[in-house]
Design an enzyme around this catalytic site. Sequence first.
Site, PDB file in Angstrom:
ATOM      1  N   GLU A   1       0.852  -1.187   0.000  1.00  0.00           N
ATOM      2  CA  GLU A   1       0.000   0.000   0.000  1.00  0.00           C
ATOM      3  C   GLU A   1       0.888   1.237   0.000  1.00  0.00           C
ATOM      4  O   GLU A   1       1.770   1.376   0.847  1.00  0.00           O
ATOM      5  CB  GLU A   1      -0.887  -0.036   1.243  1.00  0.00           C
TER       6      GLU A   1
ATOM      7  N   ASP B   1      -4.582   9.778   9.956  1.00  0.00           N
ATOM      8  CA  ASP B   1      -3.241   9.297  10.272  1.00  0.00           C
ATOM      9  C   ASP B   1      -2.681   9.942  11.533  1.00  0.00           C
ATOM     10  O   ASP B   1      -2.950  11.100  11.843  1.00  0.00           O
ATOM     11  CB  ASP B   1      -2.298   9.565   9.100  1.00  0.00           C
TER      12      ASP B   1
END
Length: 275
Positions: A52, A63
């Site tokens: 990924e 994140d």
Amino acid sequence: MTGVQQLAEKFALLKEGGQKALVTYITAGDPNLQTTGRLISAMDRAGADIIELGIPFSDPSADGPVIQRASTRALGSGTTPAGILKLVAEVRGSVTAPLVLMSYYNPILQYGLNAFCLDAARAGVAGLIIPDLPVEEAGPLINEADKVGLAVIPLVAPTSNRDRLAKVTAAARGFIYCVTVTGITGTRQDVTAEIDRLSAQVMEFTELPVVAGFGIATPDQAAAVARYCDGVVVGSALVRLVEEQAEDSIQSVAGLTGQLKAALQSPQAQFGKNG
């Protein structure tokens, strides 16, 4: 072979061998795209089943600090979505792991949905993960992705109720990404508390593979989570190695990838859907 077919073939081969998938994440362009290319090759050789690549964005709301800093570094080095697609096209023929892009919706929207999906498919991208795109608003992107065989891979969280799981899984392609914890990415001590329940619920609605991520950092954690699903995603632990060692991180990233893959082949990981 389309991206959807790449992922289906990969999971079929893993299931046939009684294995769980290792999905590794790095931020593309951190510290630069040349190093990203070397990292992709190193992780592929070390046993990553799917790789990924994060498209850096200025406001990565899902994140944690490690990947936020990686996005800042990647943007600072001039990384763009077009540059990442060019890199994927360059390395795709030399790696066996399908390549999936993780992006927030804004960069794809600015690129143009049709153009992005077409260029991504031409480059050899297998799928897209868009953490800030709810299923209710994903129709236009899914339509364009379906035209070129790209898998749009949804995320489901521990807070998702049954009605929402039914809706999300019905629109899913490739695999389902289960978030192990409520919150942002990053390493954590306990990542199994919710995944047992969540993965079992998701499997009631779909035959697609179920992969768990967020917070998984060590081989032991990977093996523990893999008992309840078809694979695991490890990101922040790898991105931290890149942060600490930059261009010299290739060996360390490959080493951790190998350790994680070995853990997923251990008896401790072989329970549950593919066990």
